[in-house]
Design an enzyme around this catalytic site. Structure first.
Site, mmCIF file in Angstrom:
data_model
loop_
_atom_site.group_PDB
_atom_site.id
_atom_site.type_symbol
_atom_site.label_atom_id
_atom_site.label_comp_id
_atom_site.label_asym_id
_atom_site.label_seq_id
_atom_site.Cartn_x
_atom_site.Cartn_y
_atom_site.Cartn_z
ATOM 1 C CE LYS A 13 -2.272 -1.237 3.794
ATOM 2 N NZ LYS A 13 -1.756 -2.569 4.143
ATOM 3 N NE ARG A 88 -4.551 -1.766 10.046
ATOM 4 C CZ ARG A 88 -3.449 -1.122 9.706
ATOM 5 N NH1 ARG A 88 -3.507 -0.136 8.865
ATOM 6 N NH2 ARG A 88 -2.297 -1.478 10.219
ATOM 7 N NE ARG A 127 7.172 -2.846 5.716
ATOM 8 C CZ ARG A 127 5.859 -2.602 5.601
ATOM 9 N NH1 ARG A 127 5.314 -2.485 4.400
ATOM 10 N NH2 ARG A 127 5.111 -2.486 6.660
ATOM 11 N NE ARG A 162 6.532 -0.416 10.794
ATOM 12 C CZ ARG A 162 5.427 -0.529 10.067
ATOM 13 N NH1 ARG A 162 5.372 -0.015 8.853
ATOM 14 N NH2 ARG A 162 4.379 -1.148 10.541
ATOM 15 N NE ARG A 173 2.149 -4.901 11.250
ATOM 16 C CZ ARG A 173 3.259 -4.798 10.525
ATOM 17 N NH1 ARG A 173 4.396 -5.308 10.958
ATOM 18 N NH2 ARG A 173 3.239 -4.196 9.358
HETATM 19 P P1 ADP Z 1 1.029 -2.261 8.249
HETATM 20 O O1 ADP Z 1 2.363 -2.328 7.654
HETATM 21 O O2 ADP Z 1 0.709 -3.350 9.234
HETATM 22 O O3 ADP Z 1 -0.074 -1.996 7.280
HETATM 23 P P2 ADP Z 1 0.731 0.411 9.383
HETATM 24 O O4 ADP Z 1 1.957 1.181 9.209
HETATM 25 O O5 ADP Z 1 -0.434 0.696 8.520
HETATM 26 O O6 ADP Z 1 1.147 -1.116 9.277
HETATM 27 O O7 ADP Z 1 0.244 0.462 10.907
HETATM 28 C C1 ADP Z 1 1.101 0.139 11.968
HETATM 29 C C2 ADP Z 1 0.302 -0.011 13.242
HETATM 30 O O8 ADP Z 1 -0.388 1.198 13.526
HETATM 31 C C3 ADP Z 1 -0.773 -1.079 13.207
HETATM 32 O O9 ADP Z 1 -0.273 -2.353 13.528
HETATM 33 C C4 ADP Z 1 -1.757 -0.551 14.249
HETATM 34 O O10 ADP Z 1 -1.296 -0.819 15.570
HETATM 35 C C5 ADP Z 1 -1.680 0.935 14.058
HETATM 36 N N1 ADP Z 1 -2.704 1.425 13.082
HETATM 37 C C6 ADP Z 1 -2.487 1.988 11.880
HETATM 38 N N2 ADP Z 1 -3.629 2.324 11.270
HETATM 39 C C7 ADP Z 1 -4.624 1.965 12.122
HETATM 40 C C8 ADP Z 1 -6.046 2.031 12.081
HETATM 41 N N3 ADP Z 1 -6.700 2.546 11.019
HETATM 42 N N4 ADP Z 1 -6.729 1.550 13.151
HETATM 43 C C9 ADP Z 1 -6.114 1.046 14.226
HETATM 44 N N5 ADP Z 1 -4.776 0.935 14.324
HETATM 45 C C10 ADP Z 1 -4.026 1.392 13.296
#
Ligand code: ADP
Ligand code: ZN
Length: 213
Positions: A13, A88, A127, A162, A173
Site C-alpha cells: 500500500k 481498518r 522490509r 520497525r 498483525r
Molecule cells: P502495516 O504495515 O501493518 O499496514 P501500518 O503502518 O499501517 O502497518 O500500521 C502500523 C500499526 O499502527 C498497526 O499495527 C496498528 O497498531 C496501528 N494502526 C495503523 N492504522 C490503524 C487504524 N486505522 N486503526 C487502528 N490501528 C491502526
C-alpha cells in the site's frame, strides 16, 4: 482521486501510494505513519497508541476516528487522497462514511490488494524503513536494498527494522488483519465500491488503480 487502499500488511500500500504521489496532487494518508510520528514526538495520542502498535494490535477506533477527522479537515485533502491503513475496522468504515457525507465528499473506489499470506510474510520480515519521520522511505534487504547498507538513499538517515516487524508481531498483525480488516472487503463489495487486484508488482497495481478510476 479519493481512494482507499485495502490489503494485508506488506501488500504494498505504501509503495503504491508513493508511485501515485505525483499523479494528480492527491495526498497519501497513512494512519501508520501518522501514528509513528505521534509516538516519536511523544504526543498524548502517541503515548496512548504505542503499546498497541508494538504488539501488532489495532489502536482503539475512537482515537483513530478523531485523528482522521482532524486530518480530513486539512486543506491538502481537497485535491484528493489515498488512504493507506484506514479504515481498518467496520466501525472505522462507518465513521468514515459519515465524515465524508458531512463534508460532501465521495469515494471513487476501494482497491483491494489481494496478495497471499506467504508473500506478505516474506516481504515483511525483509522490509526496512528509513528512520527519518519526514522521509520513511521503504526498502527491502532482498529486493530493494539501499545503495549503502543501512543508510537511506534519499536522506542519509539510518534505515531500520520497525519495532513491530519482529516475526511475532508480524504474525499478530496478519491475524488482526484477517479478523478485523478483511471483513471490509465484503463491506465495500456490497456497496459496489470494491475493485480487487492480484497484481504482484506495484507498477501493475498502479495501472489497475488508474483503470478503475
Ligand atoms: P502495516 O504495515 O501493518 O499496514 P501500518 O503502518 O499501517 O502497518 O500500521 C502500523 C500499526 O499502527 C498497526 O499495527 C496498528 O497498531 C496501528 N494502526 C495503523 N492504522 C490503524 C487504524 N486505522 N486503526 C487502528 N490501528 C491502526
Ligand atoms: Zn530517508
Amino acid at each position: 482521486m479519493r481512494i482507499i487502499l485495502l490489503g494485508p500488511p506488506g501488500a504494498g500500500k505504501g509503495t503504491v501510494s508513493n508511485l501515485l504521489k505525483n499523479h494528480d496532487g492527491s495526498v497519501h494518508i497513512s494512519t501508520g505513519d501518522i501514528l509513528r510520528n505521534a509516538v516519536k514526538e511523544g504526543t498524548p495520542l502517541g503515548q496512548k497508541a504505542k503499546e498497541y502498535m508494538d504488539r501488532g494490535d489495532l489502536v482503539p477506533d475512537s482515537l483513530i476516528i478523531d485523528m482522521m477527522e482532524e486530518r480530513l479537515k486539512e486543506p491538502d485533502c481537497q485535491k484528493g487522497f489515498m488512504f493507506d491503513g484506514f479504515p481498518r475496522t467496520i466501525p472505522q468504515a462507518e465513521a468514515l462514511g459519515e465524515l465524508l457525507s458531512k463534508i460532501g465528499m465521495k469515494l471513487d473506489v476501494v482497491i483491494n490488494l489481494d496478495i497471499g499470506k506467504d508473500v506478505v510474510l516474506d516481504r515483511l520480515t525483509t522490509r526496512r524503513t528509513c528512520s527519518n519521520a519526514s522521509c520513511q522511505a521503504i526498502y527491502n534487504v532482498k529486493s530493494m536494498p539501499p545503495k549503502q547498507e543501512g543508510i537511506c538513499d534519499k536522506c542519509g538517515s539510518p534505515v531500520i527494522q520497525r519495532s513491530d516487524e519482529t516475526e511475532e508481531a508480524i504474525l499478530n498483525r496478519l491475524e488482526t488483519y484477517n479478523n478485523q480488516t478483511a471483513p471490509l472487503i465484503d463491506y465495500y463489495d456490497q456497496k459496489g465500491m470494491l475493485k480487487s487486484t492480484a497484481a504482484l508488482s506495484s507498477d501493475e497495481v498502479v495501472k489497475d488503480i488508474l483503470a478503475a478510476l
